[in-house]
Motif scaffolding. Structure first.
Motif, short mmCIF file in Angstrom:
data_model
loop_
_atom_site.label_atom_id
_atom_site.label_comp_id
_atom_site.label_asym_id
_atom_site.label_seq_id
_atom_site.Cartn_x
_atom_site.Cartn_y
_atom_site.Cartn_z
N ALA A 18 -4.63 8.79 -40.34
CA ALA A 18 -4.65 9.26 -41.73
C ALA A 18 -6.03 9.04 -42.35
O ALA A 18 -6.54 9.92 -43.06
N ARG A 19 -6.65 7.89 -42.09
CA ARG A 19 -7.99 7.63 -42.61
C ARG A 19 -9.01 8.62 -42.04
O ARG A 19 -9.86 9.14 -42.76
N CYS A 20 -8.90 8.89 -40.75
CA CYS A 20 -9.82 9.83 -40.10
C CYS A 20 -9.63 11.23 -40.69
O CYS A 20 -10.61 11.92 -41.00
N ASN A 45 2.38 2.94 -33.08
CA ASN A 45 3.18 2.26 -34.10
C ASN A 45 4.48 1.75 -33.50
O ASN A 45 4.90 0.61 -33.76
N TRP A 94 -5.17 4.26 -31.71
CA TRP A 94 -5.06 4.55 -33.13
C TRP A 94 -3.60 4.62 -33.55
O TRP A 94 -2.76 5.19 -32.85
N THR A 95 -3.31 4.06 -34.70
CA THR A 95 -1.98 4.13 -35.30
C THR A 95 -1.96 5.28 -36.31
O THR A 95 -2.99 5.91 -36.57
N ALA A 96 -0.80 5.51 -36.90
CA ALA A 96 -0.68 6.56 -37.92
C ALA A 96 -1.66 6.31 -39.06
O ALA A 96 -2.26 7.25 -39.60
N GLU A 97 -1.85 5.05 -39.43
CA GLU A 97 -2.76 4.71 -40.52
C GLU A 97 -4.21 5.06 -40.15
O GLU A 97 -4.96 5.57 -40.98
N SER A 98 -4.62 4.76 -38.91
CA SER A 98 -5.97 5.09 -38.45
C SER A 98 -6.21 6.59 -38.48
O SER A 98 -7.27 7.06 -38.92
N ASP A 136 -3.91 9.85 -31.22
CA ASP A 136 -4.24 8.64 -30.47
C ASP A 136 -4.79 9.04 -29.09
O ASP A 136 -5.39 10.10 -28.93
N GLU A 147 5.71 -2.21 -32.98
CA GLU A 147 6.99 -2.66 -33.54
C GLU A 147 7.87 -3.28 -32.46
O GLU A 147 8.49 -4.33 -32.67
#
Length: 97
Positions: free
Chosen positions: A65-67, A85, A59-63, A28, A89
């Motif tokens: 991971a996609r990168c 994240n 960026w989150t963990a999901e962003s 991030d 939350e």
């Protein structure tokens, strides 16, 4: 911030050799270097290896991971995620009270 996955040609022109020595840095804003000290250039100097900065603000963990799934192969990688994240939350929980 830095360009996503900035790329410099290998000194000998052999991209295969560059990939074997490359470090991809995913994360991030802390990886991008927006907040706090930009550490990826220091890592590059310390390792004497090309380090590509794939960090992006918010960026989150999901962003990340996609990168990482779409990035060019590299020998090694760093992953620094989770701050956004947790903040999302906590904000959600605060709104539920």
């Amino acid at each position: 911030g830095a360009e996503p996955g900035r790329r410099r040609p290998a000194p000998d022109g052999d991209d295969g050799a560059a990939a074997r020595g490359r470090v991809s840095c995913f994360g991030d804003s802390h990886t991008e270097g927006i907040f706090g000290a930009p550490w990826v250039p220091d890592l590059e100097r310390l390792l004497a290896r090309e380090c590509r900065n794939y960090g992006r603000n918010a960026w989150t963990a999901e962003s990340v991971a996609r990168c990482a799934a779409a990035a060019e192969p590299s020998q090694d990688a760093t992953v620094l995620v989770g701050t956004n994240n947790v903040m999302m939350e906590l904000a959600w929980r605060a709104g539920k009270q």
